[in-house]
Write an enzyme that holds these catalytic residues in place. Sequence first.
Site, PDB file in Angstrom:
ATOM      1  N   ALA A  49      42.063  48.004  44.785  1.00  0.00           N
ATOM      2  CA  ALA A  49      41.327  48.614  44.304  1.00  0.00           C
ATOM      3  C   ALA A  49      39.999  48.119  44.106  1.00  0.00           C
ATOM      4  CB  ALA A  49      40.867  50.130  43.420  1.00  0.00           C
ATOM      5  N   GLU A  50      40.301  47.119  43.212  1.00  0.00           N
ATOM      6  CA  GLU A  50      38.899  46.406  43.112  1.00  0.00           C
ATOM      7  C   GLU A  50      39.009  44.995  44.341  1.00  0.00           C
ATOM      8  OE1 GLU A  50      36.900  43.414  40.069  1.00  0.00           O
ATOM      9  OE2 GLU A  50      39.142  45.164  39.056  1.00  0.00           O
ATOM     10  N   THR A  51      40.290  44.882  45.011  1.00  0.00           N
ATOM     11  CA  THR A  51      39.763  44.060  46.312  1.00  0.00           C
ATOM     12  C   THR A  51      39.616  44.818  47.428  1.00  0.00           C
ATOM     13  OG1 THR A  51      42.067  42.832  45.511  1.00  0.00           O
ATOM     14  CG2 THR A  51      41.083  42.597  47.936  1.00  0.00           C
TER      15      THR A  51
END
Length: 130
Positions: A49-51
């Site tokens: 998700a953060e990527t």
Amino acid sequence: MNIQKTLMNTLGIEVTELSEGRIVATMPVDERTHQPFGLLHGGASVALAETVASMGGFALVDPTKEAVVGLEINANHLKGKRSGIVTAEGTILHRGKTTMVWDIKIRDEEQQLVCISRCTLAVIKLKKEQ
């Protein structure tokens, strides 16, 4: 962008689509992304998700003057998964001068939600070289 020595490479994350304010990436569910009981690790979902948010955000700034970094992320893990591929779709909710907020939905091959996440990015100014 060289991802060879990054978490993206380690986890097998691949971007399949990138447009303004939207990004799609996949990640395998295998020994790299499992927790000890053989299920997709929540931390791997959060890393995906953060990527997605970070790469989507980076595509919206001038890379000669700005970068984006994660400021806050939350996730709700909705369904376990033992094998296969998960796909994350990130869409921008807010694009400000100093922050961005991204909505990320991670689905399995049957389009069932595995995880939902919201990630806030800080837009930072790059230091000028002297």
